[in-house]
Write a protein that holds these residues in place. Structure first.
Motif, short mmCIF file in Angstrom:
data_model
loop_
_atom_site.label_atom_id
_atom_site.label_comp_id
_atom_site.label_asym_id
_atom_site.label_seq_id
_atom_site.Cartn_x
_atom_site.Cartn_y
_atom_site.Cartn_z
N ALA A 15 -0.97 65.38 -19.92
CA ALA A 15 -0.41 66.36 -18.21
C ALA A 15 -0.89 67.01 -17.33
O ALA A 15 -1.46 67.02 -16.35
N ASN A 16 -1.98 68.03 -17.67
CA ASN A 16 -3.53 68.24 -16.85
C ASN A 16 -3.64 67.68 -16.59
O ASN A 16 -3.84 67.88 -14.84
N GLY A 18 -3.49 64.46 -15.34
CA GLY A 18 -1.88 63.79 -14.15
C GLY A 18 -2.42 64.82 -12.80
O GLY A 18 -1.68 64.36 -11.88
N ASN A 19 -2.22 66.08 -13.34
CA ASN A 19 -1.92 67.15 -12.59
C ASN A 19 -2.75 67.46 -11.21
O ASN A 19 -3.10 67.21 -10.09
N ILE A 20 -3.50 66.91 -12.66
CA ILE A 20 -4.96 66.99 -11.44
C ILE A 20 -5.09 65.98 -10.68
O ILE A 20 -6.27 66.16 -9.43
N GLY A 21 -4.80 65.56 -11.28
CA GLY A 21 -5.36 63.95 -11.03
C GLY A 21 -4.72 63.89 -9.37
O GLY A 21 -4.86 63.11 -8.01
N ARG A 22 -3.63 64.07 -9.54
CA ARG A 22 -3.03 64.25 -7.70
C ARG A 22 -2.71 64.94 -6.85
O ARG A 22 -2.87 65.26 -5.75
N ASN A 133 -4.00 77.19 -16.64
CA ASN A 133 -4.09 76.56 -17.80
C ASN A 133 -5.29 75.54 -16.72
O ASN A 133 -4.94 75.89 -15.52
N LEU A 134 -5.06 75.12 -17.02
CA LEU A 134 -6.15 73.42 -16.55
C LEU A 134 -6.27 73.29 -15.28
O LEU A 134 -6.85 73.68 -14.25
N ALA A 139 -6.66 74.12 -9.39
CA ALA A 139 -5.73 73.98 -8.15
C ALA A 139 -6.66 75.43 -7.70
O ALA A 139 -6.59 75.66 -6.12
N ILE A 140 -6.44 76.14 -7.78
CA ILE A 140 -7.08 77.33 -7.46
C ILE A 140 -8.45 77.41 -6.87
O ILE A 140 -9.00 78.24 -5.43
#
Length: 167
Positions: A15-16, A18-22, A133-134, A139-140
């Protein structure tokens, strides 16, 4: 045209990733995945996790950190770690630099951090918090690097024309 890069060193949680990919797709950032991965990156797994944007992602996989270094000679690496002295806002990010993040359970290995002490950065936190969270950390730091580079290749006006503001 230079582009920023996000590097995940042995990510464990799909999930991390995936979020980073997005986030990478939304910002035009390249994603680099260094094995071993803590999950399978198959078409079926990608579909199941709802990563329908994965086909638009510029992603490269590497067998290990040495393979990554070999295939990206001269890359300017910034290591994200809670052990760094510099805060992530205290450095100037080149438009084609690499933001490197370690696995969720252990971060970046000490032997790698020792080689990159001068370009290791941290995100400030209060107290004894282990880490953020990774995907939040990526994102930051990524948006700080994008800001410093004036969001060069991104459209800043967005979808404002669709909003109806009330006064």
């Amino acid at each position: 045209m230079p582009r920023l890069n996000v590097v995940l060193l042995e990510p464990e949680i799909p999930a991390n990733t995936g979020n980073i990919g997005r986030t990478c797709v939304a910002t035009g950032t390249r994603l680099h995945l260094i094995e071993p991965l803590g999950f399978q990156l198959t078409e079926k797994a990608i579909r199941r996790s709802g990563m329908d944007y994965w086909g638009d992602l510029d992603v490269t996989r590497y067998a290990d950190f040495d393979d990554f270094l070999q295939k990206n000679p001269g890359a300017k690496l910034y290591m994200a770690t809670t052990k760094a002295r510099k805060v992530y806002t205290e450095v100037s990010y080149e438009p084609d630099c690499y933001l490197v993040f370690g696995k969720e359970s252990a971060g970046i290995p000490e032997e790698i951090l020792l080689r990159y002490q001068e370009t290791s950065v941290r995100i400030p936190m209060i107290g004894e918090t282990r880490s953020l969270n990774l995907s939040n950390s990526v994102a930051i730091m990524l948006y700080e690097a994008l800001r410093q580079n004036q969001f060069e290749h991104m459209k800043l006006e967005g979808n404002l024309h669709r909003l109806h503001w009330r006064t």
